[in-house]
Design an enzyme around this catalytic site. Structure first.
Site, PDB file in Angstrom:
ATOM      1  N   SER A 145      40.887 -75.931 -47.203  1.00  0.00           N
ATOM      2  CA  SER A 145      41.844 -76.998 -47.419  1.00  0.00           C
ATOM      3  C   SER A 145      42.757 -77.208 -46.204  1.00  0.00           C
ATOM      4  O   SER A 145      42.276 -77.534 -45.114  1.00  0.00           O
ATOM      5  CB  SER A 145      42.646 -76.690 -48.691  1.00  0.00           C
ATOM      6  OG  SER A 145      43.496 -77.742 -49.043  1.00  0.00           O
ATOM      7  N   ASP A 175      38.451 -80.031 -32.635  1.00  0.00           N
ATOM      8  CA  ASP A 175      38.016 -81.326 -32.110  1.00  0.00           C
ATOM      9  C   ASP A 175      38.744 -81.694 -30.829  1.00  0.00           C
ATOM     10  O   ASP A 175      38.178 -82.353 -29.946  1.00  0.00           O
ATOM     11  CB  ASP A 175      38.233 -82.423 -33.150  1.00  0.00           C
ATOM     12  CG  ASP A 175      37.158 -82.430 -34.236  1.00  0.00           C
ATOM     13  OD1 ASP A 175      36.259 -81.576 -34.175  1.00  0.00           O
ATOM     14  OD2 ASP A 175      37.232 -83.278 -35.142  1.00  0.00           O
ATOM     15  N   LYS A 187      36.689 -77.027 -48.507  1.00  0.00           N
ATOM     16  CA  LYS A 187      37.425 -77.741 -49.556  1.00  0.00           C
ATOM     17  C   LYS A 187      38.324 -78.759 -48.856  1.00  0.00           C
ATOM     18  O   LYS A 187      39.321 -78.409 -48.241  1.00  0.00           O
ATOM     19  CB  LYS A 187      38.251 -76.752 -50.385  1.00  0.00           C
ATOM     20  CG  LYS A 187      38.787 -77.335 -51.702  1.00  0.00           C
ATOM     21  CD  LYS A 187      40.116 -78.014 -51.555  1.00  0.00           C
ATOM     22  CE  LYS A 187      40.687 -78.470 -52.877  1.00  0.00           C
ATOM     23  NZ  LYS A 187      41.923 -79.269 -52.734  1.00  0.00           N
TER      24      LYS A 187
END
Length: 383
Positions: A256, A267, A281
Site C-alpha cells: 500500500s 521510477d 496492494k
C-alpha cells in the site's frame, strides 16, 4: 422488491429472532464484501476502531490483514505487538479464529473477531507454507504504533531509518529523524520499508516528497472513467534531500502506502530497491458517511494507484532492482536480533542465543551497494 422480500422471509422464518437493523446491516455487508476484499460497511463500533487505527493507536493482537483465496492473510505483524512476540510472519494464513473457520469472512469481520479488551485472549489457527496448520493463542493488548524506529548511522557513514507504518505523524517523524541523521556527513541512506503494511496516502506523499525534487510526480490514482477523475500527487514541502544516494529495503510484507513511496523513488531513479517482491496492494478506499445513520460508514474501493511511470502495482507488487531473498525463518531471526539491539532489557542472555548468528543479508547488500556508488560516483551530501 427482491431484497425486501428476502429480508421479510429472514425476519419471519429464520431459526433465530433477528431485528430489522441486524438484517439490513448484514445485507449491506454482503453487498459490499462481494465487490472486493477491501470494501465494507462499518458499523458504529468499527468506525471508532478505524479512527484509532489511523491515529496510530488501537487494541488487538497487532497484525495488518489482507485477503487471498477467501482467507485472511497476514500482510505484516506490527513490531512490539502480541503477534510479533508470538512469531506470526508475513504470508501466514488465518485458517480459523477460536476454532471457527475464517474462510468467507471479510476483513472487517476478521478484525472484529481479533480485537477485544486488552488482557483477553484469542486463539488463531495459522496456515504456513511447509507446515501443518497450528494454533497460536495471543493476549490482546493496546497497540501503540511508532511510525519511525531505528534511526542511526551504520558502517560507511550510511544513515538508516525504518518506517513501521504510515499513520498521522509519519511525515513529521521522518523529517525529524532526517534532521538528526544529516548532522553527520552521510555517505548514503537506507530506508527500510520491510513489513510496512502501508496506511495513509497523504503520509506516503509527505515521506516521498522529502527525497524528490519539487513538483516531481509521486503517484497517480485512477478510478472509473466519468465518475472519479484521475488525481496526480506531486512533491511539495520545503525540504528535498535529492543529493544523497539511497537504497530502499522491501519484502512481501511491504504494501500500500509503502509501495507508493518505493515506486515513486524507483521510477525517479532516486533509490535502488533491494530485497523481495512487495505485496501488491494498491487500491484506494474512500470512507463515505451515511446520511441516514450518522455513526455508520461505507468503505469503498474507488481507484487504484499507479507509479509515476504508469505501473499498476495492485495484484503484482514491486520487483526489487536487486533481488536478495530472505526466507521467513531467517527474517524472523533478523527481526529478533534487531529488536534486542533496540530494547536490550527485554532480551535476557539465554534468549539471545536463538538469534545470535542472524545476518541481515538485505541490509548488508544495501550498504555494499551504497559503498560502491560512493566509490564510482563520488561523495555527495544531500542538503
Amino acid at each position: 422488491a427482491l431484497l425486501t422480500e428476502t429480508m421479510l422471509l429472514v425476519r419471519r422464518h429464520y431459526v433465530e429472532d433477528l431485528d430489522y437493523r441486524r438484517i439490513v446491516y448484514s445485507a449491506i455487508h454482503g453487498m459490499l464484501s462481494d465487490l472486493d476484499p477491501h470494501s465494507d460497511f462499518l458499523e458504529p463500533k468499527q468506525s471508532e476502531g478505524l479512527k484509532e487505527e489511523t491515529e496510530g493507536q488501537f487494541g488487538g493482537i497487532g497484525i495488518q490483514i489482507g485477503m487471498r483465496g477467501g482467507l485472511p492473510l497476514v500482510i505484516a505483524p506490527i513490531e512490539d505487538s502480541p503477534a510479533f512476540a508470538a512469531g506470526l510472519l508475513a504470508g501466514d494464513m488465518i485458517v480459523a479464529i477460536e476454532g471457527q473457520p475464517a474462510l468467507g469472512l471479510n476483513i472487517e469481520q476478521v478484525m472484529q473477531k481479533l480485537r477485544g479488551m486488552p488482557g483477553t485472549r484469542v486463539t488463531v489457527t495459522i496456515g504456513r507454507e511447509g507446515r501443518d496448520p497450528f494454533d497460536v493463542t495471543l493476549t490482546r493488548d493496546r497497540i501503540k504504533v511508532a511510525s519511525v524506529k531505528g534511526a542511526r548511522v551504520l558502517r560507511g557513514n550510511v544513515g538508516y531509518l525504518r518506517i513501521i507504518q504510515f499513520s498521522e505523524p509519519t511525515g513529521a517523524e521522518v523529517a525529524a529523524a532526517l534532521e538528526r541523521l544529516t548532522t553527520n556527513a552521510l555517505a548514503g541512506l537506507v530506508l527500510d520499508l520491510r513489513d510496512n503494511p502501508g496506511g495513509l496516502l497523504n503520509q506516503a506523499i509527505a515521506v516521498a516528497e522529502q527525497f524528490l525534487p519539487a513538483k516531481a510526480l509521486i503517484v497517480t490514482t485512477r478510478g472509473r472513467e466519468g465518475v472519479h477523475e484521475t488525481e496526480t500527487f506531486r512533491a511539495g514541502g520545503r525540504r528535498h534531500l535529492t543529493g544523497l544516494p539511497m537504497a530502499i529495503l522491501i519484502n512481501r510484507g511491504t504494501a500500500s502506502a509503502a509501495e507508493i513511496v518505493t515506486g515513486a523513488l524507483q521510477d525517479a531513479k532516486r533509490a535502488i530497491v533491494i530485497g523481495d517482491k512487495s505485496f501488491g496492494k494498491a487500491s484506494v478506499q474512500k470512507i463515505l458517511p451515511l446520511a441516514t445513520r450518522e455513526r455508520c460508514l461505507v468503505k469503498l474501493t474507488t481507484a487504484h494507484y499507479y507509479t509515476p511511470a504508469g505501473r499498476m502495482i495492485h495484484g503484482k507488487g514491486i520487483e526489487p532492482d536487486i533481488d536478495v531473498p530472505l526466507p521467513p525463518t531467517a527474517w524472523r531471526k533478523v527481526q529478533l536480533k534487531r529488536d534486542a539491539e533496540e530494547r536490550p532489557a527485554a532480551y535476557p542472555p539465554e534468549r539471545r542465543a536463538d538469534f545470535a548468528d542472524a545476518v541481515d543479508t538485505q541490509l548488508e547488500r544495501a550498504l555494499d551497494v551504497l559503498a560502491a556508488l560512493r566509490i564510482f560516483v563520488g561523495d555527495r551530501t544531500g542538503k
